[in-house]
Motif scaffolding. Structure first.
Motif, short mmCIF file in Angstrom:
data_model
loop_
_atom_site.label_atom_id
_atom_site.label_comp_id
_atom_site.label_asym_id
_atom_site.label_seq_id
_atom_site.Cartn_x
_atom_site.Cartn_y
_atom_site.Cartn_z
N LYS A 180 0.83 -1.20 0.00
CA LYS A 180 0.00 0.00 0.00
C LYS A 180 0.87 1.25 0.00
N ALA A 181 1.90 1.29 0.85
CA ALA A 181 2.80 2.44 0.89
C ALA A 181 3.51 2.62 -0.44
N ALA A 182 4.01 1.52 -1.00
CA ALA A 182 4.71 1.59 -2.28
C ALA A 182 3.76 1.99 -3.41
N GLU A 183 2.51 1.53 -3.35
CA GLU A 183 1.52 1.88 -4.37
C GLU A 183 1.23 3.38 -4.32
N GLY A 184 1.13 3.93 -3.12
CA GLY A 184 0.91 5.38 -3.01
C GLY A 184 2.06 6.16 -3.60
N LEU A 185 3.30 5.74 -3.31
CA LEU A 185 4.47 6.41 -3.88
C LEU A 185 4.47 6.25 -5.40
#
Length: 578
Positions: free
Chosen positions: A67-72
């Motif tokens: 999720k964090a990587a997808e947001g970035l």
């Protein structure tokens, strides 16, 4: 969606990792722990996120990392083709799940066609910062929970300048992360395929060598090391983290000869089996280093945290015993050595500026002022120091000399834009070597500074307040201090109130307010008559409420008494609120 519904969603998800599925089944026997894992989503703040490892949206796991990587990735998508081609550098430390989380981040970014540089094995946070700049990448990620206990891990995001993101960029990334509705269904590309088509590049020795070359610019006076090295001995511990290779290599390249590493803590190990907390701020972390230091008759002891951005220092006191120095004390020693050595060599820059945080000792400012060096205070967090360095470059006003914070973070040379324990190990060893040539230790040198600038003492009290109940208590403490501002502590009148949430500084004697030119932050600071101060700040990375204290006395004993009285007065009020 309530937390019970979230639990059911995770239980029904067919693709849930077996390990997480088993842990989730075990959690059902502990309703309170289950609720804490699912009642909210792990907060992704301006610097990233950090939390305990386990199942659920409020824990660090494969899906919350995606999720964090997808947001970035969505943020980089919006930045355009050049940003995607410049890509993201990813490093990770020795913690549990760090390699796996780094891979998941790489695969998630790769699914968007974003170029990824992934370190071949664990690396320090400062080298990640360096690598972003060296490779001209658009962003960086480091998987680490810094000095937290072994059950934690984290995900930190860096900008193209090698600093943790701030301002509009941070807000935009946070918004993109929060826009991801379901962490369980995020696409992650095949790692082998990403390598085959050139989207994913594994990096290592080339960046290491470039960093090591830059590292030698930290040495101020090579002759000091050359003269002292034959009789000067260092004991170092990486506390099971990433520091063993770069710290030893850096010290050896600088000319130090006798460097002994604590054997039990030399190898990376995310369980951190020899320490309760892998934190050089904790004196217990020095137990084995002190044992070896006494046996080997060492001059200085150094300890770095798992991602090697913080360093603790111990030196022999007047009785010959090893004394662990505080972050404020080490900062004062480093600053004084840098200024005086540069002045001797005629290399102190014009418009030199020292940067420190608002909760760091005022002693550094006194030292800087005595030598015509300007001090600029910033919010807590090294990203704000890095932000100022970038501002100096863009405006041409100010030359960075040194930056530090009380929590054992320092930066000497700005080829890195985060705190760098590897750089610091070199400079503190050089300063200790310089004192040794005078028959003194770092502790002796510190007493010399106190005699010249005054006896400063600082303290920190932390309350760990976990979960929903803890968050409520933290909010209650801050609300009470705001709504009923103190007029005095331990008999010392409050003269100035600084509220960084409202951005106002109130000078009580004059009955006026002025603006604080710093970003909004949920922090309160009280300045008292008699050179004392108190600061209240909730931690941004741990479930803690922190209380910082600073005093100045006419002697060491007077300063100690003054500090004790101030602490007791503040904490008595806090205890009445929880």
């Amino acid at each position: 969606m309530n937390w019970q519904t979230e639990v059911e969603k995770w239980k029904r998800f067919d693709g849930l990792e077996r390990e997480l599925k088993e842990e989730l089944e075990q959690l059902e026997a502990d309703p309170k722990a289950l609720e804490d894992s699912f009642y909210t989503h792990l907060t992704f703040g301006t610097g990233g996120m950090r939390g305990e490892i386990g199942p659920g949206p409020n824990r660090m796991n494969t899906y919350t990392v995606r999720k964090a990587a997808e947001g970035l990735a969505r943020y980089i998508d919006q930045a355009g083709t050049e940003a995607k081609e410049r890509g993201v550098v990813i490093a990770y430390d020795s913690r549990r799940k760090s390699p796996e989380f780094a891979s998941e981040a790489a695969r998630t970014l790769g699914a968007h066609g974003i170029r990824v540089y992934l370190f071949e094995s664990l690396r320090s946070t400062p080298e990640l910062s360096f690598a972003v700049r060296y490779l001209h990448a658009f962003s960086g990620i480091v998987i680490t929970a810094s000095h937290n206990p072994s059950e934690y891990n984290g995900f930190k995001v860096y900008g193209e300048d090698g600093a943790q993101v701030t301002g509009d960029a941070a807000d935009a990334i946070v918004a993109q992360v929060n826009s991801v509705e379901d962490e369980l269904i995020i696409e992650a590309a095949d790692e082998a395929g990403l390598k085959a088509d050139g989207t994913l590049t594994v990096i290592g020795s080339q960046v290491d060598e470039a960093y090591m070359r830059a590292l030698q610019s930290v040495v101020v006076n090579p002759d000091v090391i050359k003269k002292a090295a034959p009789d000067f001995r260092i004991v170092y511990t990486p506390l099971h983290g990433t520091g063993n290779v770069p710290v030893r290599s850096g010290l050896e390249a600088a000319g130090f000869i006798h460097i002994d590493v604590v054997a039990e803590q030399e190898k990376p190990d995310g369980r951190f089996p020899t320490v309760r907390y892998p934190n050089p701020e904790e004196h217990a972390a020095f137990e084995l280093a002190i044992r070896d230091g006494e046996r080997l008759d060492a001059d200085v002891l150094l300890a770095t945290d798992p991602d090697t951005d913080r360093v603790g220092v111990a030196a022999r006191d007047g009785s010959g015993r090893f004394e662990v120095l505080t972050g404020n004390q080490v900062g004062a020693l480093l600053l004084h050595y840098l200024i005086t050595e540069n002045k001797k060599q005629g290399t102190l820059p014009e418009q030199a500026v020292m940067l420190k945080t608002i909760v760091t000792s005022e002693m550094g400012e006194a030292i800087a002022a005595a030598h015509g060096v300007k001090t600029v205070n910033v919010l807590t967090g090294f990203k704000y120091i890095a932000e100022k360095i970038r501002s100096f470059e863009e405006t041409g006003t100010g030359r960075f000399l040194f930056g530090y914070e009380e929590s054992y973070g320092y930066l000497i040379k700005d080829f890195v834009r985060d705190k760098d324990a590897i750089q610091t190990c070199l400079l503190i060893a050089e300063a200790a070597a310089a004192f040794s040539l005078r028959g003194m230790t770092l502790f002796d040198g510190l007493q010399e500074l106190y005699g010249e600038y005054g006896f400063y003492r600082e303290g920190l009290e932390s309350l760990t307040l976990k979960g929903k109940d803890g968050s409520g208590k933290i909010a209650r403490i801050l609300a009470d201090f705001r709504e009923q501002p103190p007029s005095e502590f331990s008999g010392e009148p409050v003269t100035v109130i600084e509220d960084y949430a409202s951005g106002t500084r109130t000078i009580l004697a004059e009955g006026r307010e002025e603006a604080i030119a710093l970003p909004e932050s949920n922090v309160l600071k009280y300045r008292l008559a008699g050179d004392s101060w108190v600061c209240l700040r909730p931690s941004g990375t741990e479930p803690k409420m922190k209380f910082y204290f600073g005093v100045k006395g006419e002697s060491a004993e007077a300063a100690d008494r003054k500090l004790d009285r101030l602490k007791e007065a503040v904490m008595a009020r806090v205890r009445s609120l929880i």
